[in-house]
Design a protein around this motif. Structure first.
Motif, mmCIF file in Angstrom:
data_model
loop_
_atom_site.group_PDB
_atom_site.id
_atom_site.type_symbol
_atom_site.label_atom_id
_atom_site.label_comp_id
_atom_site.label_asym_id
_atom_site.label_seq_id
_atom_site.Cartn_x
_atom_site.Cartn_y
_atom_site.Cartn_z
ATOM 1 N N TYR A 123 0.843 -1.207 0.000
ATOM 2 C CA TYR A 123 0.000 0.000 0.000
ATOM 3 C C TYR A 123 0.876 1.254 0.000
ATOM 4 O O TYR A 123 0.594 2.217 -0.707
ATOM 5 N N ALA A 124 1.943 1.235 0.813
ATOM 6 C CA ALA A 124 2.837 2.389 0.896
ATOM 7 C C ALA A 124 3.540 2.619 -0.438
ATOM 8 O O ALA A 124 3.666 3.759 -0.894
ATOM 9 N N GLU A 125 3.981 1.545 -1.087
ATOM 10 C CA GLU A 125 4.648 1.686 -2.386
ATOM 11 C C GLU A 125 3.685 2.275 -3.414
ATOM 12 O O GLU A 125 4.057 3.116 -4.220
ATOM 13 N N ILE A 165 8.756 19.232 -2.211
ATOM 14 C CA ILE A 165 7.397 18.800 -1.846
ATOM 15 C C ILE A 165 7.306 17.280 -1.917
ATOM 16 O O ILE A 165 6.783 16.627 -1.009
ATOM 17 N N THR A 166 7.841 16.700 -2.996
ATOM 18 C CA THR A 166 7.796 15.247 -3.185
ATOM 19 C C THR A 166 8.529 14.536 -2.054
ATOM 20 O O THR A 166 8.005 13.569 -1.478
ATOM 21 N N ASP A 167 9.727 15.004 -1.718
ATOM 22 C CA ASP A 167 10.517 14.384 -0.648
ATOM 23 C C ASP A 167 9.760 14.410 0.683
ATOM 24 O O ASP A 167 9.776 13.435 1.440
ATOM 25 N N ARG A 168 9.080 15.532 0.939
ATOM 26 C CA ARG A 168 8.326 15.666 2.186
ATOM 27 C C ARG A 168 7.212 14.609 2.251
ATOM 28 O O ARG A 168 7.008 13.967 3.282
ATOM 29 N N TYR A 169 6.491 14.418 1.145
ATOM 30 C CA TYR A 169 5.395 13.442 1.130
ATOM 31 C C TYR A 169 5.902 11.996 1.179
ATOM 32 O O TYR A 169 5.298 11.152 1.839
ATOM 33 N N ILE A 170 7.013 11.716 0.511
ATOM 34 C CA ILE A 170 7.584 10.365 0.558
ATOM 35 C C ILE A 170 8.013 10.045 1.990
ATOM 36 O O ILE A 170 7.771 8.943 2.496
ATOM 37 N N LEU A 172 6.713 11.300 4.689
ATOM 38 C CA LEU A 172 5.477 11.103 5.456
ATOM 39 C C LEU A 172 4.918 9.697 5.238
ATOM 40 O O LEU A 172 4.484 9.038 6.186
ATOM 41 N N ILE A 173 4.964 9.218 4.008
ATOM 42 C CA ILE A 173 4.509 7.850 3.704
ATOM 43 C C ILE A 173 5.359 6.839 4.465
ATOM 44 O O ILE A 173 4.835 5.897 5.059
ATOM 45 N N ASP A 174 6.674 7.031 4.453
ATOM 46 C CA ASP A 174 7.571 6.111 5.166
ATOM 47 C C ASP A 174 7.266 6.096 6.664
ATOM 48 O O ASP A 174 7.267 5.034 7.300
ATOM 49 N N THR A 175 6.982 7.271 7.234
ATOM 50 C CA THR A 175 6.649 7.362 8.654
ATOM 51 C C THR A 175 5.341 6.632 8.952
ATOM 52 O O THR A 175 5.246 5.889 9.931
ATOM 53 N N LEU A 176 4.324 6.852 8.100
ATOM 54 C CA LEU A 176 3.039 6.159 8.279
ATOM 55 C C LEU A 176 3.222 4.652 8.200
ATOM 56 O O LEU A 176 2.633 3.904 8.993
ATOM 57 N N LEU A 177 4.037 4.201 7.240
ATOM 58 C CA LEU A 177 4.279 2.763 7.082
ATOM 59 C C LEU A 177 4.944 2.191 8.327
ATOM 60 O O LEU A 177 4.532 1.142 8.825
ATOM 61 N N GLU A 178 5.962 2.875 8.827
ATOM 62 C CA GLU A 178 6.658 2.404 10.036
ATOM 63 C C GLU A 178 5.684 2.267 11.208
ATOM 64 O O GLU A 178 5.688 1.277 11.932
#
Length: 187
Positions: A123-125, A165-170, A172-178
Motif C-alpha cells: 500500500y505504501a509503495e 514537496i515530493t521528498d516531504r510526502y515520501i 510522510l509515507i515512510d513514517t506512516l508505514l513504520e
C-alpha cells in the motif's frame, strides 16, 4: 512570457494530500489484532441488486476491544452480510444472533502479522508511486514552460521546489508505514 510562469504548487500538494488520504484509508482497513469499524469498510454486500458498503445496511459498533457487531436493519440481508464477511478475506468467522452479527477478532499469529506488514508495504509503495506521478506532472509543466521561454535558473528553482514537496510526502509515507507496521507486529 518567462516571467509569467507560476507553477501551482498548491494543486500538487492537494493532489499529494489525496494520495495520502487514500493510503490512510487502505491502512485503516488492515487488521491490527484489535477491533475497528474501519476494517469493514472494504467489504461490500449484494443488497437490493447492487453492491453496497456494510455501513449502509446496518449499524457497525465496537462494544469491546476484540469484538465488532453489525446490527443489520433488514432481516432479509443478514445472510448476505454474513456471506460477504466470510468471503472478504479478513479471516473473521461471523456469529449470528438474530439481526445482530458478532465478529470476534482473533489474535493474529506471527505469520499473519508478517503477511499484513507486507500488504502495508505494498500500500505504501502504491502511495509513493502516486506521489511520484504527481511530481512528474509538475516537472512536465516546468519543461513545457522552459520550451515557452522559462529561464534555466527559474527552471532549476521550480524543479527544486517540486522535489522538496515530493521528498516531504515520501518521508510522510515512510513514517506512516513504520507506524502501521509497528501496530501490526505489536502483540
Amino acid at each position: 512570457m518567462s516571467d509569467d510562469f507560476m507553477l501551482d504548487t498548491d494543486d500538487l500538494e492537494r493532489r499529494m494530500d489525496g494520495a495520502m488520504a487514500n493510503l490512510r484509508t487502505e491502512f485503516a482497513s488492515l487488521r491490527t489484532g484489535r477491533a475497528s469499524a474501519s476494517m469493514l469498510e472494504p467489504v461490500m454486500v449484494d443488497a437490493y441488486g447492487s453492491m453496497t458498503p456494510i455501513n449502509q445496511v446496518g449499524t457497525v459498533n465496537v462494544p469491546e476491544p476484540r469484538m465488532v457487531t453489525i446490527n443489520v436493519w433488514d432481516k432479509g440481508l443478514v445472510n448476505k452480510v454474513e456471506k460477504a464477511i466470510r468471503e472478504s478475506g479478513l479471516g473473521i468467522n461471523p456469529q449470528l444472533n438474530g439481526t445482530i452479527i458478532m465478529l470476534p477478532i482473533p489474535e493474529l499469529n506471527e505469520e499473519r502479522r508478517r503477511e499484513l506488514t507486507k500488504v502495508a508495504g505494498q500500500y505504501a509503495e502504491s502511495g509513493r508511486v502516486s506521489v511520484r506521478n504527481i511530481r512528474r506532472d509538475g516537472m512536465d509543466q516546468i519543461k513545457k514552460a522552459k520550451g515557452d521561454g522559462l529561464s534555466e535558473d527559474d527552471q532549476k528553482l521550480w524543479e527544486g521546489e517540486v522535489q522538496e514537496i515530493t521528498d516531504r510526502y515520501i518521508k510522510l509515507i515512510d513514517t506512516l508505514l513504520e507506524t502501521k507496521q509497528g501496530e501490526i507486529m505489536q502483540v
